[in-house]
Design a protein around this motif. Sequence first.
Motif: not given
Length: 172
Positions: A80-88, A102-118, A153-155
């Motif tokens: 969800y793009q809250f505005n140009d500078y914040l993503v949930f 061995s080969l480990a198997q995991w399951q991961r649920v993530e919740l994030e909030i990411s301030p950003q500069i475009k 993170r640079l994307m």
Amino acid sequence: SDARAATSDRIWRLLTGAIAALLVMLPGRASAQDDLQMWSQYHAMVTRPGPFSAGVYGELRLKDDASRLSGFFIGPTVGYQFNDYLVFGGAFKYILLQTSSSLAQWQRVELEISPQIKLFNDRLYLQLRNRGEAIRMTDQMLPDQWRLRARHRLMAAVSLEHAGPLKKLYAS
């Protein structure tokens, strides 16, 4: 003129592709003194109705001088793009990790909030990714874990508006 705009657009696409390739190929993100490791991450945005988005995430981790697989991540994402500078966002990731025995198997649920500069008209992003992770180690007798993580993170983002159902491809 139209010819000048087309040339500028071609140059920009070439530059964006080169940045994306460098971000994917540069091994500096994860390394040890005696081992070169490479982590390549991709996120394909499938749809974007309004401020919402849905996509698919994939990550490949290589070790032993980038010659052997050490991890593989894949799963759906929502945002969800809250505005140009914040993503949930949120994701569910299926993870395979090669351990010493061995080969480990995991399951991961993530919740994030990411301030950003475009940067460069939404073609390059600098984010501070803050996320909480609930991890279930399905093949081990270990308790589930919850942890908080933050990292810069640079994307690079490549628009795929005319490439079928995909809207954007991100690489970091």
